[in-house]
Design a protein around this motif. Structure first.
Motif, short mmCIF file in Angstrom:
data_model
loop_
_atom_site.label_atom_id
_atom_site.label_comp_id
_atom_site.label_asym_id
_atom_site.label_seq_id
_atom_site.Cartn_x
_atom_site.Cartn_y
_atom_site.Cartn_z
N SER A 1 0.83 -1.20 0.00
CA SER A 1 0.00 0.00 0.00
C SER A 1 0.87 1.25 0.00
O SER A 1 2.03 1.24 0.43
CB SER A 1 -0.91 0.02 1.24
OG SER A 1 -0.16 0.27 2.40
N ASP A 2 0.29 2.34 -0.48
CA ASP A 2 1.02 3.61 -0.49
C ASP A 2 1.43 4.03 0.91
O ASP A 2 2.44 4.70 1.08
CB ASP A 2 0.15 4.71 -1.11
CG ASP A 2 -0.12 4.47 -2.60
OD1 ASP A 2 0.64 3.71 -3.22
OD2 ASP A 2 -1.08 5.05 -3.12
N LYS A 3 0.65 3.63 1.90
CA LYS A 3 0.93 4.05 3.27
C LYS A 3 2.20 3.42 3.83
O LYS A 3 2.83 3.98 4.73
CB LYS A 3 -0.25 3.71 4.19
CG LYS A 3 -1.49 4.57 3.93
CD LYS A 3 -2.59 4.23 4.92
CE LYS A 3 -3.79 5.13 4.70
NZ LYS A 3 -4.88 4.84 5.66
N SER B 1 4.64 1.57 1.66
CA SER B 1 5.67 1.24 0.67
C SER B 1 6.95 2.05 0.87
O SER B 1 8.04 1.59 0.55
CB SER B 1 5.13 1.44 -0.74
OG SER B 1 4.73 2.79 -0.94
N ASN C 1 0.69 9.08 5.46
CA ASN C 1 0.93 9.93 4.28
C ASN C 1 0.67 11.41 4.56
O ASN C 1 0.08 12.12 3.76
CB ASN C 1 0.07 9.48 3.09
CG ASN C 1 0.61 8.22 2.45
OD1 ASN C 1 1.74 7.80 2.72
ND2 ASN C 1 -0.19 7.60 1.60
#
Length: 397
Positions: free
Chosen positions: A6-8, A10, A137
């Motif tokens: 996930s972007d959170k 990575s 983020n």
């Protein structure tokens, strides 16, 4: 299989401190890299006595599910204790028990920040909290520090120029990693800025009771008249870090949202540990216990500082703390700090933490490193500091 994270998460990297600690598996390495309480500070006999009584007399209380907000007698005790220090306002605040101070800070971020919102913090700052904030983020912006705390001019500049500033995260007492204490004048000024620019202060105070020099400074929470301060702390440095028992005092609407998020996260904190914390704090002489802890850390700090004063290269400067667990040392600008720290553990078998581990962005330059005096024995402090002293003179003089 290729895994797509996930972007959170990575972009999250393993803590450089944990990487350094891998070297400490070598029995020859003396570690000044941890941040653990002194082993001799644990009240083991009293904990054993209280645990035996609890499991004998009321085992279901210790072993069954409990309420998310925390063990009621402990919450009531904390409300009264914190009220006496101005850190709980009975008319407007509520309190929740968390799984250590780390969860207190992480959940505070979770309930108040959207992706892209700005969180300001001291630079450098505690790596555990920084990674928790990064996982949401947020726009994480570091503000340089001075000897008496955060730089007010740079803080106000960030408040004027950064978008959607929601939280300012601070460790005012014996800050991790620098050991600095924020002056009362700066605490008042920071609170005035919070009122003027409309943001929340997250005051992280895990070391406040470990002052062994100087005068106590009122918490920012005690100055709060508008419900702008979240106060987080923990029993990790006072009773047991393994209990993972922390707490948050904050305006009731914030606590209500933290309760919901904690239910999702872990339902409730360890109830056995909560009960033992309550019984410990209500059956021992607390001022005497705290003074014992201060004595342990005062002696260890003075021992480590004596080696820096008398045996290190004079090109190294440092912050002498008035409490807490850490000493912040700074090398000359022309010295490669990362090479210094690597050489210390690889060639001299002494582990310290490179200063850029605590930067908002690790690729930012740092000339400093952190020493911990709480975990090693006095003998290890003496031996390790003699080695570091020789190294500093060989490299710098």
């Amino acid at each position: 299989m290729e895994y797509k994270f996930s972007d959170k998460v990575s972009g999250l990297q393993a803590s450089a401190i944990r990487e350094i600690l891998k070297f400490t598996a070598d029995p020859e390495v003396i570690s000044f890299a941890a941040g653990n309480p002194a082993p001799e500070a644990f009240p083991t006999e009293k904990i054993a006595e209280l645990s035996a009584e609890l499991l004998r007399d009321d085992p279901v209380l210790a072993l069954q599910y409990s309420v998310t907000e925390g063990y009621t007698p402990l919450r009531d005790y904390l409300k009264e204790w914190l009220s006496s220090k101005g850190c709980f306002h009975s008319g407007s605040d509520d309190l929740i028990i968390t799984s250590g101070g780390q969860q207190a800070n992480e959940l505070s971020c979770k309930v108040l920040l959207n992706e892209g919102d700005t969180l300001l913090c001291e630079s450098p700052s505690f790596i555990g909290s920084l990674n928790a904030f990064r996982s949401y983020n947020v726009n994480l912006v570091g503000i340089d520090m001075e000897e008496d705390g955060i730089n007010l001019e740079k803080l106000e500049y960030a408040l004027r120029t950064e978008k959607n500033v929601k939280i300012l995260y601070l460790i005012p007492n014996f800050q991790n990693p620098t050991g600095r204490t924020m002056s009362l004048a700066k605490r008042k000024a920071v609170y005035e800025l919070a009122c003027r620019y409309d943001f929340i202060i997250l005051e992280d105070d895990p070391y406040g009771e470990l002052r062994f020099a100087g005068e106590n400074v009122p918490t920012i929470k005690s100055l709060d008249t508008e419900g702008r301060v979240i106060y987080s702390s923990t029993f990790s440095k006072l009773i047991s870090s393994g209990f993972r028992t922390g707490f948050v005092s904050a305006p009731a609407p914030i606590i209500q949202k933290i309760v919901v998020c904690k239910q999702v996260s872990d339902v409730h904190s360890n109830i056995w540990a909560q009960v033992i914390c309550h019984r410990f704090m209500t059956t021992v002489n607390v001022p005497e216990h705290f003074e014992k802890l201060r004595g342990i850390y005062r002696n260890k700090c003075e021992l480590m500082c004596s080696y820096i004063d008398n045996t290190f290269s004079k090109k190294i400067t440092y912050v002498k703390p008035e409490g807490g667990l850490f000493i912040w040392c700074t090398l000359p600008d022309d010295c490669d700090m990362n090479e210094f720290c690597t050489k210390a553990v690889r060639d001299y078998k002494v582990a310290v933490v490179p200063g850029n581990s605590f930067n908002i962005r690790e690729n930012e330059k740092s000339s400093s490193f952190r020493l911990n005096y709480s975990t090693p024995t006095n003998e290890q402090i003496s031996t390790g500091m003699e080695i570091l002293a020789r190294m500093t003179k060989e490299m710098l003089d």
